[in-house]
Design a protein around this motif. Sequence first.
Motif: not given
Length: 592
Positions: A124-137, A144-154, A515-519
């Motif tokens: 759920w937390s990792k999907y939150g970083y996907v959701d951010y890209i979906v909403r903002t582009g 988040t430091h997870y966007h330092n390796w962004p390919l899975p989320f993109i 769940v709410d800690r993600g999106q």
Amino acid sequence: MNTATENVGTWRSSTGALSKLSTRYDKYVIYLMPSISLLIWAISLIQAKGVAIEEYGIFSVLPFTYYLAVYVLLTSMFFTIFIAKNCGEGYLMKALLFQSFLLMVFLLFTPSIIEGYARSPHSWSKYGYVDYIVRTGHISQSLTHYHNWPLPFIFSAQTVQITGIDPVTFPLIFPLILDMIIFSVIILFFFRFFKDNRIRFIGIILFFLVTWENQFHFAPQLFGFLLLLFVIYLVVFYLKKENLKMLILLGLMVIVLILTHLLTAFVACLFLGLFVLYQIFWPKPKARRKRRKKKFRLKWLVKKKFWKAYWHKVLKKRIKSLVVSRRILGLLAAIGIGGLIFWFSFAGNWVRYANWGIDLSLLPALASAYINKLYSGSDAHGNLVLIRMVFSLTIAILAIWGGKLARDKRNNRMLYIIILSAIVPIFLFYYEVEIVQRAFLFCGLPLAVLISLGLDKKKFLAIVLVFSFIAVPLHILTMYGNEKIDYTPPSQVGGAEFVFDNMPIGSVILGGNPVDRGQYVENYRRISYSEVDFFEDSGRDLYIIYCSSDEYFSLWYHENTVYIDFLKNKIAGDDYIKIFDSPDCQIYKYVG
């Protein structure tokens, strides 16, 4: 070694007396038995639906029929491998592929089907970083430091936008698709490595039984593990003289890995570096025989010109006779070293802040911390850690045994490369106690291969077959023993939707559920319980989210209820009113 490069092994080369059990009905039995196992498995899922998950996770939920289904399937596979003979080779191959696929489904898909929601809070937390890209582009490394390796989320964000899959379904379904791709890579690897079909499919069984690490949920690690399997595959089978195309592909794979998951990329670069050293310093069999005959004299060792003499007499000749050409080896070394430099540079301040590095002095502390886990948390947690250690040690012993049996066979180059891939995680940097599990995940394929290498010895084969049946409940227990804290109750999904729909942007939240800690991670300020008094006086909207997951986590890992008691004391007073109530999630607003 029964590898694909050797012309050895047939379907029935050494089945012995077992072949006498074959009948004319074999071609029906080898499909009837897995069909029966599939039916029993479906019944077990119905029985397990709605059963409360207790201390030992999914192991406490699965009924006897589940294990019966797996055992019937394993029996079917061994019957097809050793006994059935009145069928064509293609027919047997298709049957075993079908049975292997069912085994993967039984072991990896079962928890997701029973629970109906994405497994693990990390999904759920990792999907939150996907959701951010979906909403903002775009990505946000400051968020988040997870966007330092962004390919899975993109990649995931693009998939969500193209398919329109909702946020609840995507982290549940997508890991299962990746599991099927991993299954295909494992099939490809064992078919290429071994010629004997019996060893191929027993090796596949072993891989799914010994890979017990709970990392098959939606997370960058799953993407990275898949890419690491491809890297090992390319090195083992395609990295030969003048194979520049494969070298370029390998370099691209390393770059993709660095942008996918930093930990796995570090492992891949270390593997390539060890491979270069192996090629340079490990001579061919003929050179080894010569070296045994000629021992270095002590007086030669103490001379100042030792290294110069060693270069001219030994190392220079060895480099000239490399299996992989010097040009390829140099480029490969550049990929490994450059990859490590790029890895560290791309990680930037986050890696430096976390103080991660290759520090072998931390290993004793790491071992001590892992052993201390036996005495921390609940009794069930300590028992699970001990079972994991014993299970892992048993697997390692079988792998060493299998490798030893294969040592004197031909084509040792592949054997040593597999051993290299198995020992790479020893050099991992400090990743707290969890690194023990991650390291074993990276070793899953080489360990299964090493065990398989000794399967042409009847005694060892018998031991491995018995181990396969014993390993089934141990696999479930070690892989899904944490499920009580990894499970997401449906009411927590409803609580998260309430947060997203009703809480103003900029609200301050203590607690929460996975769940709410993600999106919408950028919309809210998350605080620790030590900051509550300050924000109660700040005039900002303050909420407390109390959920069962936090309580289970505190008891399971720490057996400490200080945080939970603090929440209960706060919400018991008149300063907080309940605005949302469900069995596993309650939300309170500060009105004092």
